[in-house]
Design an enzyme around this catalytic site. Structure first.
Site, PDB file in Angstrom:
ATOM      1  N   ARG A  38       0.822  -1.218   0.000  1.00 53.73           N
ATOM      2  CA  ARG A  38       0.000   0.000   0.000  1.00 53.73           C
ATOM      3  C   ARG A  38       0.854   1.266   0.000  1.00 53.73           C
ATOM      4  NH1 ARG A  38      -4.063  -1.806   4.650  1.00 53.73           N
ATOM      5  NH2 ARG A  38      -5.209  -3.463   3.590  1.00 53.73           N
ATOM      6  N   ARG A  42      -2.360   6.002  -0.031  1.00 58.16           N
ATOM      7  CA  ARG A  42      -2.699   5.859   1.379  1.00 58.16           C
ATOM      8  C   ARG A  42      -2.333   7.085   2.205  1.00 58.16           C
ATOM      9  NH1 ARG A  42      -6.056   1.783   2.935  1.00 58.16           N
ATOM     10  NH2 ARG A  42      -4.904   1.430   4.868  1.00 58.16           N
ATOM     11  N   ASP A  87      -6.876  -2.327  -7.098  1.00 59.76           N
ATOM     12  CA  ASP A  87      -7.603  -2.889  -5.959  1.00 59.76           C
ATOM     13  C   ASP A  87      -7.948  -4.333  -6.294  1.00 59.76           C
ATOM     14  OD1 ASP A  87      -9.208  -1.933  -3.311  1.00 59.76           O
ATOM     15  OD2 ASP A  87     -10.354  -3.465  -4.386  1.00 59.76           O
TER      16      ASP A  87
END
Length: 357
Positions: A38, A42, A87
């Site tokens: 990530r 983020r 994703d």
């Protein structure tokens, strides 16, 4: 763009010579390569500015945005590998599943799969369904030069748990009930999901990704026996479909069946923060390891973080090779400057002679 790696040398023009891919192949390196799960967004303010007003899954279908978000942490931190911004539910959406990523919640399904008739919504993924992924990967490979790009997909169990539960679940009670009550339906579901994940990875590899990671975020909810019977064959199907590039297999809370995850076809085994790397090296001998700083500790005082980084680098020497990472993804509240200091600290271990090789 110049990215530093291995004793602060310039990244090679060919990603295959990079510190990251050498570690994936099990080669001893002067220090561990470092990247973060990530990392593409983020906690970065530039990510939040770019994403403002753009829904999560829309951002994943815009090659220009995917490219920029993937590059942002490479520019800021000088990490040794980029992780493709997407994703895990993108390929499900691409085959027509009614799924959206709700802020603060996660993936939410309009029609969960609870019966055989519900399987009709899971048609095979065709490469053309995710042409935007192919475009973004090809652009990124050109932009990154010698810095490897990691492709990724969700593992069959984690995707299936969202499909069955209808969203995130703490106990996975509906999933486990279906798994045991109707194993034939369960295996058909996972077989279809495995095919979708395999195609999603294949598109990324054919477009130029240098490695892939299969994420199984929820597999730790299972016993080792259930994992072996109901999940392992399908994760193996996905990993076996990947050719010519290293395969990283990562799960959360999976310490007790790490050998099973390794045997599913991993070239590199990801380890979360619950198990020290030297112990993990005993459980999966001969395998390069990736991990495993607790992402929550990035909020501690710097001397605490620095001590943990050096501990993990030292423990990683017990494996044939070690890729430094977190034990899960970067938390949104993480200070980017702390991540930058972690990268600098790991990269400096090569200069001091205390690296992974």
């Amino acid at each position: 763009m110049t990215v530093t790696f291995d004793d602060n040398a310039t990244a090679p023009a060919d990603p295959s010579d990079s510190l990251f891919l050498r570690a994936c192949r099990g080669e001893r390196t002067s220090r561990p390569p470092v990247w973060f799960m990530r990392q593409a967004g983020r906690s970065l303010p530039e990510y939040r500015r770019l994403r403002e007003g753009v829904p999560m899954l829309e951002s994943c279908t815009r090659p220009d945005m995917v490219t920029e978000i993937t590059l942002q942490p490479v520019r800021r931190y000088g990490v040794d590998a980029a992780i493709f911004y997407s994703d895990i539910v993108v390929p499900l959406r691409a085959v027509g599943v009614d799924v959206d990523v709700k802020p603060g919640i996660g993936p939410v399904l309009g029609h969960p799969i609870r019966s055989r008739a519900d399987l009709d919504q899971l048609r095979p993924l065709e490469p053309g369904d995710v042409a935007f992924v192919d475009e973004a990967v090809r652009t990124l490979v050109g932009e990154l030069g010698g810095t490897p790009l990691i492709g990724f997909a969700g593992a069959p169990f984690t995707l299936a748990s969202y499909l069955v539960e209808g969203g995130p679940s703490k106990n996975h009670e509906v999933t486990k009930a279906l798994m045991h009550s109707d194993p034939e339906l369960w295996h058909e579901l996972l077989s279809r999901v495995a095919g979708i994940s395999s195609t999603f990875l294949d598109v990324q590899v054919r477009a130029g990704a240098s490695a892939v990671q299969l994420f199984d975020s929820w597999a730790g909810a299972l016993s080792a026996a259930d994992y072996a019977k109901f999940v392992h064959p399908h994760s193996a199907e996905v990993l076996d479909s990947v050719i010519d590039v290293p395969r990283i297999h990562f799960g959360v809370g999976t310490s007790e069946f790490l050998p099973l995850m390794a045997s599913a076809g991993a070239d590199v085994v990801g380890v979360d923060w619950r198990l020290p790397l030297d112990e993990a090296a005993l459980r999966v001998p001969g395998k390069p390891l990736q991990g495993n700083l607790d992402p929550a500790l990035l909020g501690a005082d710097w001397p605490v973080v620095e001590r943990e980084v050096h501990r993990i680098v030292a423990e990683g020497r017990r494996a044939p090779a070690h890729i430094f990472n977190l034990g899960h993804g970067v938390l949104p509240t993480t200070d980017p400057d702390v991540l930058a200091r972690v990268v600098e600290t790991v990269q400096a271990t090569g200069d001091s002679g205390s690296g992974a090789g």
